[in-house]
Design a protein around this motif. Structure first.
Motif, PDB file in Angstrom:
ATOM      1  N   ILE A 262      35.519 -44.667 -15.218  1.00 50.05           N
ATOM      2  CA  ILE A 262      34.157 -45.096 -14.865  1.00 50.05           C
ATOM      3  C   ILE A 262      34.175 -45.660 -13.451  1.00 50.05           C
ATOM      4  O   ILE A 262      35.112 -46.361 -13.068  1.00 50.05           O
ATOM      5  CB  ILE A 262      33.651 -46.131 -15.893  1.00 50.05           C
ATOM      6  N   THR A 263      33.116 -45.339 -12.668  1.00 46.81           N
ATOM      7  CA  THR A 263      33.111 -45.801 -11.279  1.00 46.81           C
ATOM      8  C   THR A 263      32.504 -47.203 -11.154  1.00 46.81           C
ATOM      9  O   THR A 263      31.553 -47.549 -11.844  1.00 46.81           O
ATOM     10  CB  THR A 263      32.312 -44.844 -10.367  1.00 46.81           C
TER      11      THR A 263
ATOM     12  N   GLU B 136      18.210 -36.189  -7.130  1.00 42.98           N
ATOM     13  CA  GLU B 136      19.677 -36.290  -7.065  1.00 42.98           C
ATOM     14  C   GLU B 136      20.193 -37.457  -7.911  1.00 42.98           C
ATOM     15  O   GLU B 136      21.180 -37.337  -8.640  1.00 42.98           O
ATOM     16  CB  GLU B 136      20.134 -36.482  -5.600  1.00 42.98           C
ATOM     17  N   PHE B 137      19.477 -38.564  -7.806  1.00 39.85           N
ATOM     18  CA  PHE B 137      19.903 -39.738  -8.569  1.00 39.85           C
ATOM     19  C   PHE B 137      19.811 -39.464 -10.070  1.00 39.85           C
ATOM     20  O   PHE B 137      20.711 -39.810 -10.847  1.00 39.85           O
ATOM     21  CB  PHE B 137      19.064 -40.966  -8.200  1.00 39.85           C
TER      22      PHE B 137
ATOM     23  N   LEU C 187      22.047 -38.720 -15.449  1.00 38.39           N
ATOM     24  CA  LEU C 187      22.198 -37.923 -16.676  1.00 38.39           C
ATOM     25  C   LEU C 187      23.642 -37.467 -16.883  1.00 38.39           C
ATOM     26  O   LEU C 187      24.115 -37.354 -18.011  1.00 38.39           O
ATOM     27  CB  LEU C 187      21.243 -36.724 -16.658  1.00 38.39           C
ATOM     28  N   GLU C 188      24.339 -37.246 -15.770  1.00 41.63           N
ATOM     29  CA  GLU C 188      25.755 -36.850 -15.885  1.00 41.63           C
ATOM     30  C   GLU C 188      26.664 -38.059 -16.126  1.00 41.63           C
ATOM     31  O   GLU C 188      27.829 -37.897 -16.485  1.00 41.63           O
ATOM     32  CB  GLU C 188      26.216 -36.154 -14.590  1.00 41.63           C
ATOM     33  N   GLY C 189      26.135 -39.237 -15.874  1.00 48.22           N
ATOM     34  CA  GLY C 189      26.939 -40.440 -16.097  1.00 48.22           C
ATOM     35  C   GLY C 189      27.921 -40.728 -14.980  1.00 48.22           C
ATOM     36  O   GLY C 189      28.936 -41.399 -15.196  1.00 48.22           O
TER      37      GLY C 189
ATOM     38  N   HIS D 255      27.355 -45.939 -11.288  1.00 46.71           N
ATOM     39  CA  HIS D 255      28.191 -47.089 -11.630  1.00 46.71           C
ATOM     40  C   HIS D 255      27.930 -47.539 -13.055  1.00 46.71           C
ATOM     41  O   HIS D 255      26.791 -47.596 -13.499  1.00 46.71           O
ATOM     42  CB  HIS D 255      27.969 -48.224 -10.630  1.00 46.71           C
ATOM     43  N   TYR D 256      29.011 -47.819 -13.744  1.00 40.48           N
ATOM     44  CA  TYR D 256      29.027 -48.165 -15.169  1.00 40.48           C
ATOM     45  C   TYR D 256      28.870 -46.957 -16.071  1.00 40.48           C
ATOM     46  O   TYR D 256      28.781 -47.081 -17.282  1.00 40.48           O
ATOM     47  CB  TYR D 256      28.006 -49.258 -15.536  1.00 40.48           C
ATOM     48  N   GLY D 257      28.834 -45.772 -15.486  1.00 38.37           N
ATOM     49  CA  GLY D 257      28.917 -44.562 -16.295  1.00 38.37           C
ATOM     50  C   GLY D 257      27.631 -44.185 -17.010  1.00 38.37           C
ATOM     51  O   GLY D 257      26.532 -44.517 -16.580  1.00 38.37           O
ATOM     52  N   SER D 258      27.803 -43.473 -18.107  1.00 37.33           N
ATOM     53  CA  SER D 258      26.684 -42.849 -18.810  1.00 37.33           C
ATOM     54  C   SER D 258      25.878 -43.846 -19.652  1.00 37.33           C
ATOM     55  O   SER D 258      26.448 -44.603 -20.451  1.00 37.33           O
ATOM     56  CB  SER D 258      27.244 -41.750 -19.726  1.00 37.33           C
TER      57      SER D 258
END
Ligand code: A3P
Length: 292
Positions: free
Chosen positions: A16-17, A152-153, A158-160, A163-166
């Motif tokens: 996770i980023t 784009e955001f 939706l792809e997760g 930051h903090y992922g999906s």
């Protein structure tokens, strides 16, 4: 300006980023190995789902409606994020009734929470409003990457890969594992927005923090959107402009509205979102209120 340097340093932790200067590998390690106490209250949210609101509610409620603490201590000191680098300085194990905050997904905290009687409050918000709120937050929060266009955001959301992922994994991770958590309360942003008093009563019962009528009324008043927007301990105006630029977008952006997403989503984006939502939420029983 477009040339303004972003403070961005992206790091990955368990896939996770995270913005690296806010969440160092050490601080993430600290969070995932955190020693919970049974008197702790942990507020858990995916970003932009009502974190600050619940921090205010729990703070004022635990002070029995007295607002001094909420008016004199910034939210990040009175309800610190487990995973932020300064947390160890703020948190003191000898302290009882700590209020903690995290955006971490369940799988990263499952081990630390296992066997704990800490009270966990999970706040969820309909993900279309979350996506829009997060998009505007990327414009003002200089520690996050550039959001790009909304389209784009939204793809990244939706792809997760934000930051903090999906969002899907976050909400399902916590709610589908709720039975593994000793004390767990699920609250939605929409419920708070529509019936704050009833939400406060549920939280008060869960925290075993009974309030008399005037304490409840005082809590209710200080947790309203208008009071919080004015309270510099909670509206993030204390943060330097280089880090959070309120000229780009206010932290307290809309008046706590449900369904503001219609002003940003195109019809096509909404349809795409709905299709992904239906398939990603097939293994969840949650339902959301999407408009007022
Ligand atoms: P918007 O960007 O839609 O306005 P978080 O605290 O998790 O980052 O969430 C921020 C969102 O919660 C923002 O949403 C903010 O306006 C909203 N919010 C904060 N306090 C609120 C309150 N008292 N009532 C309603 N919404 C609130």
């Amino acid at each position: 300006s477009a040339n303004m340097a972003r403070l961005e340093v992206t790091e990955t932790f368990h896939g996770i980023t995270f913005p690296g200067h806010l969440h160092t590998q050490d601080s993430l390690h600290y969070a995932t190995h955190f020693k919970f106490q049974d008197t702790d209250t942990l507020i858990v949210t995916y970003p932009k789902s009502g974190t600050t609101w619940m921090q205010e509610i729990v703070t004022v409620m635990s002070c029995k409606g007295d607002t001094v603490r909420a008016q004199t201590q910034p939210n990040w000191n009175r309800a610190p994020w487990l995973e932020q680098y300064y947390c160890p300085d703020v948190l003191n194990a000898s302290q009882e009734n700590r209020i903690l905050t995290t955006h971490l997904p369940y799988n990263l905290l499952a081990a630390a929470l296992s066997g704990s009687k800490a009270k966990v409050i999970y706040v969820a918000r309909n993900p279309k409003d979350v996506a829009v709120s997060y998009y505007y937050f990327h414009k003002m929060a200089k520690f996050l990457p550039e959001s790009g266009t909304f389209s784009e955001f939204l793809s990244a959301f939706l792809e997760g890969t934000v930051h903090y992922g999906s969002w899907f994994d976050h909400v399902k991770g916590w709610t589908n594992n709720a039975r593994n958590i000793h004390n767990f309360l699920y609250v939605t942003y929409e419920e708070m927005s529509r019936t704050l008093r009833a939400s406060l009563e549920r939280v008060s019962e869960f925290l075993q923090c009974p309030l008399v009528e005037e304490e409840l009324t005082s809590t209710l008043k200080s947790c309203s959107f208008s009071s919080m927007k004015k309270n510099c301990m909670v509206n993030y105006s204390l943060i330097p402009q280089e880090i959070m630029d309120h000229r780009k977008s206010k932290f307290m952006r809309k008046a706590g509205k449900i369904g503001d997403w219609v002003n940003t989503f195109s019809e096509e984006q909404s349809c795409t979102f709905d299709a992904i939502y239906t398939s990603r939420m097939a293994d969840s029983s949650l339902t959301f209120v999407w408009c007022n």
